[in-house]
Design a protein around this motif. Structure first.
Motif, PDB file in Angstrom:
ATOM      1  N   HIS A 102      27.673   9.648 -59.441  1.00 33.31           N
ATOM      2  CA  HIS A 102      26.499  10.191 -60.108  1.00 33.31           C
ATOM      3  C   HIS A 102      25.628   9.057 -60.629  1.00 33.31           C
ATOM      4  CE1 HIS A 102      29.963  10.093 -62.969  1.00 33.31           C
ATOM      5  NE2 HIS A 102      29.118   9.325 -63.622  1.00 33.31           N
ATOM      6  N   ALA A 103      24.371   9.375 -60.864  1.00 30.82           N
ATOM      7  CA  ALA A 103      23.421   8.453 -61.480  1.00 30.82           C
ATOM      8  C   ALA A 103      22.842   9.131 -62.722  1.00 30.82           C
ATOM      9  CB  ALA A 103      22.318   8.093 -60.491  1.00 30.82           C
ATOM     10  N   GLY A 104      21.899   8.463 -63.374  1.00 30.35           N
ATOM     11  CA  GLY A 104      21.273   9.040 -64.554  1.00 30.35           C
ATOM     12  C   GLY A 104      19.990   9.775 -64.208  1.00 30.35           C
ATOM     13  N   ARG A 105      19.473  10.514 -65.159  1.00 32.19           N
ATOM     14  CA  ARG A 105      18.194  11.188 -64.959  1.00 32.19           C
ATOM     15  C   ARG A 105      17.063  10.174 -64.784  1.00 32.19           C
ATOM     16  NH1 ARG A 105      16.935  16.292 -66.011  1.00 32.19           N
ATOM     17  NH2 ARG A 105      15.023  15.680 -67.137  1.00 32.19           N
ATOM     18  N   GLY A 106      17.263   8.980 -65.310  1.00 34.91           N
ATOM     19  CA  GLY A 106      16.257   7.932 -65.134  1.00 34.91           C
ATOM     20  C   GLY A 106      16.343   7.207 -63.806  1.00 34.91           C
ATOM     21  N   PHE A 107      17.312   7.549 -62.968  1.00 27.98           N
ATOM     22  CA  PHE A 107      17.469   6.935 -61.648  1.00 27.98           C
ATOM     23  C   PHE A 107      16.160   7.094 -60.873  1.00 27.98           C
ATOM     24  CE2 PHE A 107      19.611   7.306 -57.272  1.00 27.98           C
ATOM     25  CZ  PHE A 107      19.691   5.935 -57.112  1.00 27.98           C
ATOM     26  N   PHE A 108      15.690   6.022 -60.280  1.00 30.37           N
ATOM     27  CA  PHE A 108      14.357   6.034 -59.671  1.00 30.37           C
ATOM     28  C   PHE A 108      14.194   7.146 -58.643  1.00 30.37           C
ATOM     29  CE2 PHE A 108      16.768   3.519 -56.651  1.00 30.37           C
ATOM     30  CZ  PHE A 108      16.240   3.881 -55.422  1.00 30.37           C
ATOM     31  N   GLU A 143      22.921  19.642 -59.411  1.00 31.89           N
ATOM     32  CA  GLU A 143      24.324  19.575 -59.818  1.00 31.89           C
ATOM     33  C   GLU A 143      24.543  18.348 -60.682  1.00 31.89           C
ATOM     34  OE1 GLU A 143      28.866  19.360 -57.972  1.00 31.89           O
ATOM     35  OE2 GLU A 143      27.181  19.835 -56.650  1.00 31.89           O
ATOM     36  N   GLY A 144      25.115  18.574 -61.862  1.00 26.23           N
ATOM     37  CA  GLY A 144      25.519  17.483 -62.727  1.00 26.23           C
ATOM     38  C   GLY A 144      27.021  17.298 -62.635  1.00 26.23           C
ATOM     39  N   TRP A 145      27.490  16.087 -62.941  1.00 25.13           N
ATOM     40  CA  TRP A 145      28.927  15.827 -62.846  1.00 25.13           C
ATOM     41  C   TRP A 145      29.671  16.625 -63.921  1.00 25.13           C
ATOM     42  CZ3 TRP A 145      32.066  13.000 -66.444  1.00 25.13           C
ATOM     43  CH2 TRP A 145      33.398  12.876 -66.028  1.00 25.13           C
ATOM     44  N   GLU A 146      30.546  17.510 -63.459  1.00 25.03           N
ATOM     45  CA  GLU A 146      31.397  18.322 -64.333  1.00 25.03           C
ATOM     46  C   GLU A 146      30.591  18.964 -65.464  1.00 25.03           C
ATOM     47  OE1 GLU A 146      34.868  16.140 -65.557  1.00 25.03           O
ATOM     48  OE2 GLU A 146      35.682  16.085 -63.512  1.00 25.03           O
ATOM     49  N   GLY A 147      29.388  19.437 -65.108  1.00 30.04           N
ATOM     50  CA  GLY A 147      28.563  20.143 -66.078  1.00 30.04           C
ATOM     51  C   GLY A 147      27.786  19.256 -67.020  1.00 30.04           C
ATOM     52  N   ASN A 148      27.836  17.943 -66.819  1.00 23.45           N
ATOM     53  CA  ASN A 148      27.063  17.009 -67.648  1.00 23.45           C
ATOM     54  C   ASN A 148      25.757  16.700 -66.927  1.00 23.45           C
ATOM     55  OD1 ASN A 148      29.103  16.250 -69.854  1.00 23.45           O
ATOM     56  ND2 ASN A 148      30.274  15.895 -67.989  1.00 23.45           N
ATOM     57  N   ASP A 150      23.136  15.027 -67.805  1.00 21.43           N
ATOM     58  CA  ASP A 150      22.551  13.690 -67.869  1.00 21.43           C
ATOM     59  C   ASP A 150      23.116  12.811 -66.757  1.00 21.43           C
ATOM     60  OD1 ASP A 150      25.095  13.675 -69.126  1.00 21.43           O
ATOM     61  OD2 ASP A 150      24.606  11.814 -70.173  1.00 21.43           O
ATOM     62  N   LEU A 151      24.102  13.352 -66.009  1.00 16.18           N
ATOM     63  CA  LEU A 151      24.719  12.653 -64.887  1.00 16.18           C
ATOM     64  C   LEU A 151      24.437  13.442 -63.619  1.00 16.18           C
ATOM     65  CD1 LEU A 151      28.147  11.811 -66.594  1.00 16.18           C
ATOM     66  CD2 LEU A 151      26.105  10.379 -66.468  1.00 16.18           C
ATOM     67  N   VAL A 152      23.513  12.951 -62.826  1.00 15.71           N
ATOM     68  CA  VAL A 152      23.038  13.664 -61.641  1.00 15.71           C
ATOM     69  C   VAL A 152      23.925  13.303 -60.454  1.00 15.71           C
ATOM     70  CG1 VAL A 152      21.040  14.170 -60.219  1.00 15.71           C
ATOM     71  CG2 VAL A 152      20.712  13.433 -62.594  1.00 15.71           C
ATOM     72  N   LYS A 153      24.589  14.294 -59.885  1.00 16.22           N
ATOM     73  CA  LYS A 153      25.548  14.034 -58.809  1.00 16.22           C
ATOM     74  C   LYS A 153      24.819  13.574 -57.548  1.00 16.22           C
ATOM     75  CE  LYS A 153      29.479  16.058 -56.347  1.00 16.22           C
ATOM     76  NZ  LYS A 153      30.337  14.885 -56.620  1.00 16.22           N
ATOM     77  N   LEU A 154      25.329  12.490 -56.964  1.00 17.12           N
ATOM     78  CA  LEU A 154      24.763  11.936 -55.740  1.00 17.12           C
ATOM     79  C   LEU A 154      25.375  12.608 -54.516  1.00 17.12           C
ATOM     80  CD1 LEU A 154      24.844   8.153 -56.698  1.00 17.12           C
ATOM     81  CD2 LEU A 154      22.785   9.537 -56.389  1.00 17.12           C
ATOM     82  N   ASN A 155      24.567  12.765 -53.479  1.00 21.89           N
ATOM     83  CA  ASN A 155      25.033  13.330 -52.216  1.00 21.89           C
ATOM     84  C   ASN A 155      25.557  12.202 -51.337  1.00 21.89           C
ATOM     85  OD1 ASN A 155      25.482  14.642 -49.826  1.00 21.89           O
ATOM     86  ND2 ASN A 155      23.331  15.173 -49.440  1.00 21.89           N
TER      87      ASN A 155
END
Length: 436
Positions: A102-108, A143-148, A150-155
């Motif tokens: 996962h990355a953050g919401r600020g991920f470019f 999709e966020g990691w395990e419901g979080n 602020d952590l955006v799941k990467l494909n």
């Protein structure tokens, strides 16, 4: 591989350096603080430093904005490169946190999705639903990691994502000459991605080490010849402190026999799991144990049992913090290393461990076991070590066949006579090498 004979030291850089929790946009070379600690690391017998996240993130490091830029709260690329150069010159390897799930919401790339929605060239990098909505009221669901969220799941099935991550790793090797990666939430990563990562890093640098964060299950699922070299040994982490707090050393002994014992069904014989008594996610061990007299003993078991021992910065002198106080409490900033009896004892354990290949390569055999005492053997070829611990407040007469009349304690250098058994003083630990 080098890691199998190493002693690791974990640093959570943002906390270690006293950086603000929120990324304030101010660039300061805080990471250079590590340079001041290198003499302490060498004296402690450290062979490798595992750094938590060092790349630009929103807050705690595990919500990355850019995998190719050092977090400005820590400094610039040149600052971290100097730290890595100095560590390597001191004979200390460098392992970075690979946060690939996962990355953050600020991920470019995610910021581009928020701005351009379906028209974003990065839409395929994430798991999205443009007809839904998020808890941040983005006008789209992801999709966020395990419901979080602020952590955006990467494909990680997307070739562009894999290419971006692999090119980033290549840059880390070129810029910092890193020696390995600790994979965050490795149990969430697709197995095909792990196979590709192993093949890529095998070709990138000889003996590049991959260790994964795994909390439960069969470690062999992703720790094998085509995926990861090692995983975190959370089973024994729990078994270590629980055995002392319940005064039931059968628990940790059971786990060690299950994982490394002499039986044919043993799960991980010949493998090297990353062993620890605390880290950035759990209470520090000095706050976890109910009897402070057990603190040096739990480190003796950590260094004596099969695995790669890892020390969390500050815990070597007994720093305290409880998980209930929040993660920032676990990731404190210390002005300088402290010298205590525990620090000195861990230093002696590290030196003792380096005196015998049996610690890194030896089998595990239980010799004496009670609720409060244990003696176990580590054997590699003709080299044999007996690890003994008395967790009780009174002496214990240990009766066993040591296979020799006398030996030497590798921790203190004291000689021991095995004839008729050995009396273990209260709250003592030994690494005996019987005479051949």
């Amino acid at each position: 591989m080098w890691a199998e004979e190493s002693i690791f030291y974990q640093i959570y850089p943002l906390g270690f350096c006293g950086a603000p929790f929120e990324n304030d946009g101010v660039t300061l070379p805080r990471i250079r603080k590590v340079l001041e600690w290198i003499p302490h690391l060498k004296e402690l017998g450290i062979d490798a430093v595992y750094f938590g996240p060092v790349f630009e993130s929103d807050t705690h490091g595990y919500n990355a904005r850019d995998y190719r830029k050092i977090d400005r709260r820590l400094g610039e690329k040149e600052d971290f490169a100097e730290v890595c150069r100095a560590l390597h010159e001191a004979g200390i390897r460098v392992v970075l946190d690979g946060v690939f799930n996962h990355a953050g919401r600020g991920f470019f790339a995610f910021q581009d999705v928020l701005a351009n929605r379906e028209a974003s060239r990065y839409a395929g990098w994430f798991y999205l639903n443009f007809q839904g909505n998020s808890s941040y009221n983005d006008g789209l669901w992801y999709e966020g990691w395990e419901g979080n969220y602020d952590l955006v799941k990467l494909n990680l099935q997307n070739e562009e994502v894999v290419g971006y991550l692999f090119d980033s790793i290549r840059g880390w090797v070129e810029d910092f000459e890193i020696d390995g990666l600790r994979l965050d939430v490795a149990y969430c990563l697709p197995e095909d991605f792990l196979r590709r990562l192993r093949a890529f890093t095998d070709g990138l640098k000889p003996d590049f080490f991959l260790v994964g964060e795994v909390l439960h299950g069969d470690y062999n699922r992703i720790m094998n010849d085509s995926m990861l070299h090692s995983v975190t040994n959370y089973e024994c982490y729990k078994g270590l402190f629980s055995s002392f707090n319940s005064m039931n050393l059968f628990e940790i002994n059971h786990s060690l026999l299950r994982q490394f014992g002499p039986e044919a069904w043993t799960l991980y014989k010949g493998k090297h799991l990353l062993a620890f008594v605390d880290n950035h996610d759990v209470s520090r061990i000095a706050s976890q144990l109910t009897n402070e007299e057990h603190l040096p003993l739990i480190y003796a078991l950590l260094f004596g049992m099969p695995g790669i021992p890892c020390i969390y910065y500050g815990s070597e002198w007994g720093a305290r913090a409880n998980k209930s106080e929040g993660d920032p409490a676990l990731r404190a900033c210390f002005a300088a290393p402290e010298e205590t009896k525990l620090t000195d004892f861990i230093r002696k354990l590290a030196r003792a461990r380096k005196k015998s290949p049996a610690f890194a390569w030896g089998d595990f055999k239980s010799v004496v076991l009670t609720n409060r005492q244990c003696v176990f053997e580590r054997r590699a070829g003709n080299e044999r070590i007996l690890v003994a611990v008395n967790a009780d407040d009174r002496p214990f007469d240990a009766r066993f066949d040591a296979g020799a009349a006398k030996g030497t304690d590798l921790i203190t250098g004291e000689e021991v006579c095995f004839t008729g058994g050995v009396t273990l003083p209260p709250y003592r630990a030994y690494f005996w090498r019987p005479e051949t």
